[in-house]
Write a protein that holds these residues in place. Structure first.
Motif, short mmCIF file in Angstrom:
data_model
loop_
_atom_site.label_atom_id
_atom_site.label_comp_id
_atom_site.label_asym_id
_atom_site.label_seq_id
_atom_site.Cartn_x
_atom_site.Cartn_y
_atom_site.Cartn_z
N MET A 115 0.84 -1.19 0.00
CA MET A 115 0.00 0.00 0.00
C MET A 115 0.88 1.24 0.00
O MET A 115 1.89 1.30 0.68
CB MET A 115 -0.89 0.02 1.23
N ILE A 116 0.47 2.22 -0.76
CA ILE A 116 1.18 3.49 -0.82
C ILE A 116 0.73 4.35 0.35
O ILE A 116 -0.47 4.54 0.56
CB ILE A 116 0.90 4.20 -2.16
N ARG A 117 1.68 4.85 1.11
CA ARG A 117 1.38 5.72 2.26
C ARG A 117 1.22 7.17 1.82
O ARG A 117 0.32 7.86 2.26
CB ARG A 117 2.50 5.63 3.31
N PHE A 118 2.16 7.62 0.99
CA PHE A 118 2.09 8.98 0.45
C PHE A 118 2.91 9.07 -0.81
O PHE A 118 3.77 8.24 -1.08
CB PHE A 118 2.52 10.04 1.46
N ILE A 119 2.62 10.12 -1.60
CA ILE A 119 3.34 10.42 -2.83
C ILE A 119 3.75 11.88 -2.77
O ILE A 119 2.92 12.74 -2.48
CB ILE A 119 2.46 10.17 -4.08
N PHE A 120 5.03 12.13 -3.06
CA PHE A 120 5.54 13.50 -3.08
C PHE A 120 6.16 13.80 -4.43
O PHE A 120 6.76 12.93 -5.06
CB PHE A 120 6.66 13.71 -2.06
N ILE A 121 6.04 15.05 -4.84
CA ILE A 121 6.88 15.61 -5.89
C ILE A 121 7.57 16.81 -5.25
O ILE A 121 6.90 17.73 -4.79
CB ILE A 121 6.07 16.06 -7.12
N GLN A 122 8.90 16.75 -5.19
CA GLN A 122 9.68 17.81 -4.56
C GLN A 122 10.77 18.26 -5.52
O GLN A 122 11.32 17.45 -6.27
CB GLN A 122 10.32 17.31 -3.27
N ASN A 123 11.08 19.55 -5.47
CA ASN A 123 12.18 20.03 -6.30
C ASN A 123 13.50 19.80 -5.58
O ASN A 123 13.53 19.35 -4.43
CB ASN A 123 11.97 21.49 -6.73
N VAL A 124 14.61 20.12 -6.24
CA VAL A 124 15.92 19.84 -5.66
C VAL A 124 16.22 20.71 -4.44
O VAL A 124 17.08 20.37 -3.63
CB VAL A 124 17.05 20.00 -6.71
N LEU A 125 15.50 21.80 -4.27
CA LEU A 125 15.69 22.66 -3.11
C LEU A 125 14.87 22.21 -1.90
O LEU A 125 15.00 22.77 -0.82
CB LEU A 125 15.33 24.11 -3.46
N GLY A 126 14.03 21.22 -2.08
CA GLY A 126 13.24 20.69 -0.98
C GLY A 126 11.83 21.22 -0.90
O GLY A 126 11.08 20.87 0.02
N VAL B 235 7.12 -2.30 3.34
CA VAL B 235 8.42 -2.94 3.15
C VAL B 235 8.33 -4.09 2.15
O VAL B 235 9.26 -4.32 1.38
CB VAL B 235 8.99 -3.41 4.50
N ASP B 236 7.23 -4.81 2.14
CA ASP B 236 7.13 -5.98 1.27
C ASP B 236 6.59 -5.66 -0.13
O ASP B 236 6.41 -6.57 -0.94
CB ASP B 236 6.28 -7.06 1.93
N ASP B 237 6.35 -4.39 -0.45
CA ASP B 237 5.89 -4.03 -1.79
C ASP B 237 7.02 -4.13 -2.81
O ASP B 237 8.20 -3.98 -2.48
CB ASP B 237 5.32 -2.60 -1.81
N ASN B 238 6.67 -4.36 -4.06
CA ASN B 238 7.63 -4.54 -5.13
C ASN B 238 8.20 -3.18 -5.58
O ASN B 238 7.44 -2.33 -6.05
CB ASN B 238 6.94 -5.26 -6.29
N GLU B 239 9.52 -3.03 -5.46
CA GLU B 239 10.15 -1.76 -5.83
C GLU B 239 10.05 -1.48 -7.32
O GLU B 239 9.84 -0.33 -7.73
CB GLU B 239 11.64 -1.75 -5.44
N LEU B 240 10.18 -2.51 -8.14
CA LEU B 240 10.11 -2.30 -9.58
C LEU B 240 8.73 -1.85 -10.03
O LEU B 240 8.58 -1.02 -10.91
CB LEU B 240 10.53 -3.56 -10.33
N ALA B 241 7.70 -2.40 -9.41
CA ALA B 241 6.34 -1.97 -9.73
C ALA B 241 6.14 -0.50 -9.32
O ALA B 241 5.48 0.26 -10.04
CB ALA B 241 5.33 -2.86 -9.03
N CYS B 242 6.72 -0.11 -8.21
CA CYS B 242 6.63 1.28 -7.76
C CYS B 242 7.37 2.22 -8.72
O CYS B 242 6.87 3.30 -9.05
CB CYS B 242 7.18 1.43 -6.35
N PRO C 237 -2.57 1.06 -6.78
CA PRO C 237 -2.62 1.40 -8.20
C PRO C 237 -3.98 1.03 -8.80
O PRO C 237 -4.50 -0.05 -8.57
CB PRO C 237 -1.51 0.54 -8.82
N GLN C 238 -4.55 1.97 -9.54
CA GLN C 238 -5.88 1.79 -10.09
C GLN C 238 -5.84 1.47 -11.58
O GLN C 238 -6.45 0.52 -12.02
CB GLN C 238 -6.70 3.07 -9.86
N GLU C 239 -5.13 2.28 -12.33
CA GLU C 239 -5.07 2.11 -13.79
C GLU C 239 -3.62 2.17 -14.22
O GLU C 239 -2.88 3.03 -13.78
CB GLU C 239 -5.87 3.22 -14.47
#
Length: 142
Positions: free
Chosen positions: A1-12, A73-80, A123-125
Protein backbone atom coordinates in the motif's frame (compact mmCIF):
# COMPACT_ATOMS: atom_id res chain seq x y z
CA UNK A 1 0.00 0.00 0.00
CA UNK A 2 1.18 3.49 -0.82
CA UNK A 3 1.38 5.72 2.26
CA UNK A 4 2.09 8.98 0.45
CA UNK A 5 3.34 10.42 -2.83
CA UNK A 6 5.54 13.50 -3.08
CA UNK A 7 6.88 15.61 -5.89
CA UNK A 8 9.68 17.81 -4.56
CA UNK A 9 12.18 20.03 -6.30
CA UNK A 10 15.92 19.84 -5.66
CA UNK A 11 15.69 22.66 -3.11
CA UNK A 12 13.24 20.69 -0.98
CA UNK A 13 10.06 22.57 -1.85
CA UNK A 14 7.16 20.16 -2.00
CA UNK A 15 5.19 20.77 -5.18
CA UNK A 16 2.65 18.01 -4.66
CA UNK A 17 1.87 15.81 -1.68
CA UNK A 18 -0.87 13.22 -1.52
CA UNK A 19 -1.35 11.23 1.70
CA UNK A 20 -3.30 7.99 1.83
CA UNK A 21 -2.98 7.57 5.60
CA UNK A 22 -3.84 10.26 8.16
CA UNK A 23 -1.06 12.39 9.67
CA UNK A 24 -1.11 15.55 11.76
CA UNK A 25 -0.03 18.73 9.94
CA UNK A 26 3.15 19.05 12.00
CA UNK A 27 4.00 15.42 11.23
CA UNK A 28 3.41 16.03 7.50
CA UNK A 29 5.94 18.87 7.44
CA UNK A 30 8.44 16.76 9.35
CA UNK A 31 7.96 13.84 6.94
CA UNK A 32 8.40 16.07 3.87
CA UNK A 33 11.64 17.47 5.28
CA UNK A 34 13.00 14.05 6.26
CA UNK A 35 12.10 12.47 2.93
CA UNK A 36 13.78 15.21 0.92
CA UNK A 37 16.88 15.04 3.11
CA UNK A 38 17.10 11.27 2.63
CA UNK A 39 16.41 11.20 -1.09
CA UNK A 40 18.47 14.20 -2.19
CA UNK A 41 21.56 13.21 -0.22
CA UNK A 42 21.85 9.76 -1.80
CA UNK A 43 24.44 9.13 -4.45
CA UNK A 44 23.04 8.38 -7.92
CA UNK A 45 25.00 5.11 -7.95
CA UNK A 46 22.76 3.67 -5.25
CA UNK A 47 19.40 1.99 -5.81
CA UNK A 48 16.29 4.16 -5.86
CA UNK A 49 14.97 2.67 -2.62
CA UNK A 50 15.77 3.51 0.97
CA UNK A 51 14.31 2.42 4.29
CA UNK A 52 12.28 5.07 6.06
CA UNK A 53 10.94 4.41 9.55
CA UNK A 54 8.98 1.15 9.22
CA UNK A 55 8.38 1.60 5.48
CA UNK A 56 10.44 2.15 2.37
CA UNK A 57 10.82 5.03 -0.03
CA UNK A 58 10.97 4.44 -3.75
CA UNK A 59 12.01 7.51 -5.68
CA UNK A 60 13.18 8.74 -9.05
CA UNK A 61 14.60 12.07 -10.16
CA UNK A 62 13.31 13.61 -13.38
CA UNK A 63 14.65 17.00 -14.54
CA UNK A 64 15.11 18.56 -11.12
CA UNK A 65 12.05 16.96 -9.53
CA UNK A 66 12.02 14.04 -7.12
CA UNK A 67 9.01 11.73 -7.42
CA UNK A 68 8.78 9.72 -4.20
CA UNK A 69 6.47 6.94 -3.01
CA UNK A 70 6.37 5.63 0.52
CA UNK A 71 5.26 2.00 0.47
CA UNK A 72 5.16 -1.03 2.73
CA UNK A 73 8.42 -2.94 3.15
CA UNK A 74 7.13 -5.98 1.27
CA UNK A 75 5.89 -4.03 -1.79
CA UNK A 76 7.63 -4.54 -5.13
CA UNK A 77 10.15 -1.76 -5.83
CA UNK A 78 10.11 -2.30 -9.58
CA UNK A 79 6.34 -1.97 -9.73
CA UNK A 80 6.63 1.28 -7.76
CA UNK A 81 9.29 2.60 -10.15
CA UNK A 82 7.04 1.70 -13.07
CA UNK A 83 4.16 3.57 -11.43
CA UNK A 84 6.37 6.66 -11.01
CA UNK A 85 7.48 6.40 -14.62
CA UNK A 86 3.89 6.05 -15.85
CA UNK A 87 2.91 9.10 -13.79
CA UNK A 88 5.71 11.13 -15.38
CA UNK A 89 4.84 9.89 -18.88
CA UNK A 90 1.21 10.90 -18.46
CA UNK A 91 2.24 14.31 -17.07
CA UNK A 92 4.67 14.78 -19.98
CA UNK A 93 2.03 13.90 -22.54
CA UNK A 94 -0.66 16.02 -20.90
CA UNK A 95 1.52 19.13 -20.39
CA UNK A 96 3.81 18.66 -23.40
CA UNK A 97 6.98 17.95 -21.36
CA UNK A 98 6.09 18.71 -17.77
CA UNK A 99 7.97 21.39 -15.87
CA UNK A 100 7.83 22.51 -12.27
CA UNK A 101 5.75 25.54 -13.25
CA UNK A 102 3.02 23.24 -14.60
CA UNK A 103 2.78 21.56 -11.21
CA UNK A 104 2.47 24.89 -9.43
CA UNK A 105 -0.20 26.48 -11.63
CA UNK A 106 -2.11 23.33 -12.61
CA UNK A 107 -2.00 21.44 -9.33
CA UNK A 108 -5.68 20.50 -9.61
CA UNK A 109 -5.02 18.74 -12.92
CA UNK A 110 -2.01 16.95 -11.42
CA UNK A 111 -4.23 15.62 -8.64
CA UNK A 112 -6.83 14.45 -11.20
CA UNK A 113 -4.11 12.59 -13.09
CA UNK A 114 -2.82 11.05 -9.86
CA UNK A 115 -6.34 10.02 -8.86
CA UNK A 116 -6.68 8.21 -12.18
CA UNK A 117 -3.48 6.28 -11.38
CA UNK A 118 -3.86 5.60 -7.66
CA UNK A 119 -7.00 5.09 -5.60
CA UNK A 120 -6.86 4.75 -1.81
CA UNK A 121 -3.16 3.94 -1.88
CA UNK A 122 -3.40 1.17 -4.48
CA UNK A 123 -2.62 1.40 -8.20
CA UNK A 124 -5.88 1.79 -10.09
CA UNK A 125 -5.07 2.11 -13.79
CA UNK A 126 -1.84 1.22 -15.57
CA UNK A 127 -2.74 2.06 -19.15
CA UNK A 128 -1.43 5.42 -20.34
CA UNK A 129 -3.92 5.39 -23.22
CA UNK A 130 -6.94 4.86 -20.94
CA UNK A 131 -5.81 7.59 -18.52
CA UNK A 132 -5.30 10.12 -21.32
CA UNK A 133 -8.71 9.28 -22.81
CA UNK A 134 -10.36 9.89 -19.43
CA UNK A 135 -8.52 13.20 -19.10
CA UNK A 136 -9.76 14.27 -22.54
CA UNK A 137 -13.33 13.42 -21.54
CA UNK A 138 -12.91 15.49 -18.34
CA UNK A 139 -11.73 18.44 -20.41
CA UNK A 140 -14.80 18.19 -22.63
CA UNK A 141 -16.98 18.51 -19.53
CA UNK A 142 -15.24 21.71 -18.45
Amino acid sequence: MIRFIFIQNVLGKTRMAKYYVPYEDAEKHKIEYEVHRLVSSRNSKFANTVEYRTHKLVYRKYAGLYFTLCVDVDDNELACLELIHLFVEVLDHYFNYVKEIHLVYNFHKVFVILDELVLSGEPQETSKKVILERLRSFEKLE
